[in-house]
Write a protein that holds these residues in place. Structure first.
Motif, short mmCIF file in Angstrom:
data_model
loop_
_atom_site.label_atom_id
_atom_site.label_comp_id
_atom_site.label_asym_id
_atom_site.label_seq_id
_atom_site.Cartn_x
_atom_site.Cartn_y
_atom_site.Cartn_z
N ASN A 241 -13.84 5.07 -68.50
CA ASN A 241 -14.87 4.02 -68.43
C ASN A 241 -15.90 4.23 -67.32
O ASN A 241 -16.74 3.35 -67.09
CB ASN A 241 -14.22 2.63 -68.28
N SER A 242 -15.84 5.37 -66.65
CA SER A 242 -16.88 5.66 -65.66
C SER A 242 -18.18 6.02 -66.37
O SER A 242 -18.18 6.49 -67.52
CB SER A 242 -16.44 6.82 -64.75
N LEU A 243 -19.29 5.76 -65.71
CA LEU A 243 -20.62 6.05 -66.26
C LEU A 243 -21.23 7.21 -65.48
O LEU A 243 -21.38 7.13 -64.26
CB LEU A 243 -21.51 4.81 -66.17
N VAL A 244 -21.57 8.28 -66.19
CA VAL A 244 -21.94 9.53 -65.53
C VAL A 244 -23.15 10.16 -66.20
O VAL A 244 -23.27 10.15 -67.43
CB VAL A 244 -20.76 10.53 -65.59
N VAL A 245 -24.06 10.70 -65.37
CA VAL A 245 -25.12 11.57 -65.87
C VAL A 245 -24.66 13.00 -65.58
O VAL A 245 -24.62 13.42 -64.42
CB VAL A 245 -26.47 11.29 -65.19
#
Length: 269
Positions: free
Chosen positions: A208-212
């Motif tokens: 559920n982490s948000l990563v570019v």
């Protein structure tokens, strides 16, 4: 070097220094066949074709035909892989590294259209239409690219339901992404344009982490959103200082406070 997938094909490639200038045209950089020795530093690259989404569901017979026709070439950072106006004689797959699709305005400014990551394919419009290339593609890092002749690609699209379905989904997603990007470019506030760009390229991970992933350089982002490198640097530094994002050792941008980023995007802060 990035490895892709499962039904594997061995290839020998180099990781040596590359020329700084772009190749003069697409035909001048003749793709090398798989399983050849390209000298200097040799890297045994396992190209696992089943992890390329377009090829993942091919039958063994279809995959064998692709293997027989596939050609591979290495490009240096900033080298031109495709030239706008070039012949659309092959479908291309990015095997490792990162590419940027660009167009050039009448006054000579480069406009970034989208980024490409390993497993992505490109050049499909010219292949399908039998037209010339509608944009140029430039290597942001050293890359390895596979070329599939147009005749073989068209045979796949007309005889493989899985490849045809994947292409239809890809084209639909491309239309949607292009629409989102046009909306982004219409934003007058530069910082909000940067924040929207980051959100557009954010991926949600299994935890559920948000990563570019593979964050482009500030200069490459500036080209994509039609602003200056300094403006991109200032905007991202603001996010870091406010604890909204952080960069990790893998050159990824982690979104720590998505709600705060959303407020900035909407201009509510």
């Amino acid at each position: 070097m990035t490895s892709i997938g499962s039904n594997e094909v061995s290839a020998l490639a180099t990781a040596g220094p590359a020329p700084s200038q772009a190749v003069p045209n697409e035909a001048a950089a003749t793709p090398q066949k798989l399983n050849i020795n390209i000298n200097i530093t040799q890297v045994n690259l396992q190209v696992h074709l089943r992890k390329i989404p377009l090829l993942a569901q091919l039958t063994e017979e279809e995959m064998s035909r692709v293997k027989a026709e596939l050609r591979i070439k290495q490009y240096a950072r900033r080298e031109v892989v495709l030239h706008k106006g070039g012949a659309g004689d092959s479908l291309l797959f990015l095997l490792s590294g990162q590419l940027q699709v660009i167009d050039v305005t009448e006054d000579g400014r480069a406009i970034g259209l989208r980024m490409l990551a390993p497993g992505d394919f490109f050049g499909e419009i010219a292949v399908i239409n039998g037209s010339t290339r509608s944009a140029s593609v430039v290597a942001l890092t050293p890359v390895l690219v596979a070329f599939l002749p147009r005749s073989t690609a068209l045979h796949l699209f007309s005889h493989s339901p899985s490849a045809a379905n994947h292409m239809l989904r890809h084209l639909a997603e491309k239309v949607q992404r292009d629409s989102e990007f046009r909306a982004l470019l219409s934003i007058h506030n530069t910082s909000r344009r940067v924040y929207n760009f980051l959100q557009l390229y954010t991926q949600k991970k299994p935890d559920n982490s948000l990563v570019v992933e593979n964050l482009p350089t500030h200069q490459d982002i500036a080209i994509m959103i039609n602003t200056s490198r300094e403006s991109v640097t200032r905007s991202i530094l603001t996010l870091v200082q406010q604890g909204i994002v952080e960069k990790d050792a893998q050159h990824r941008l982690i979104i720590l406070k998505p709600d705060a980023l959303q407020k900035l995007i909407e201009g509510k802060v």
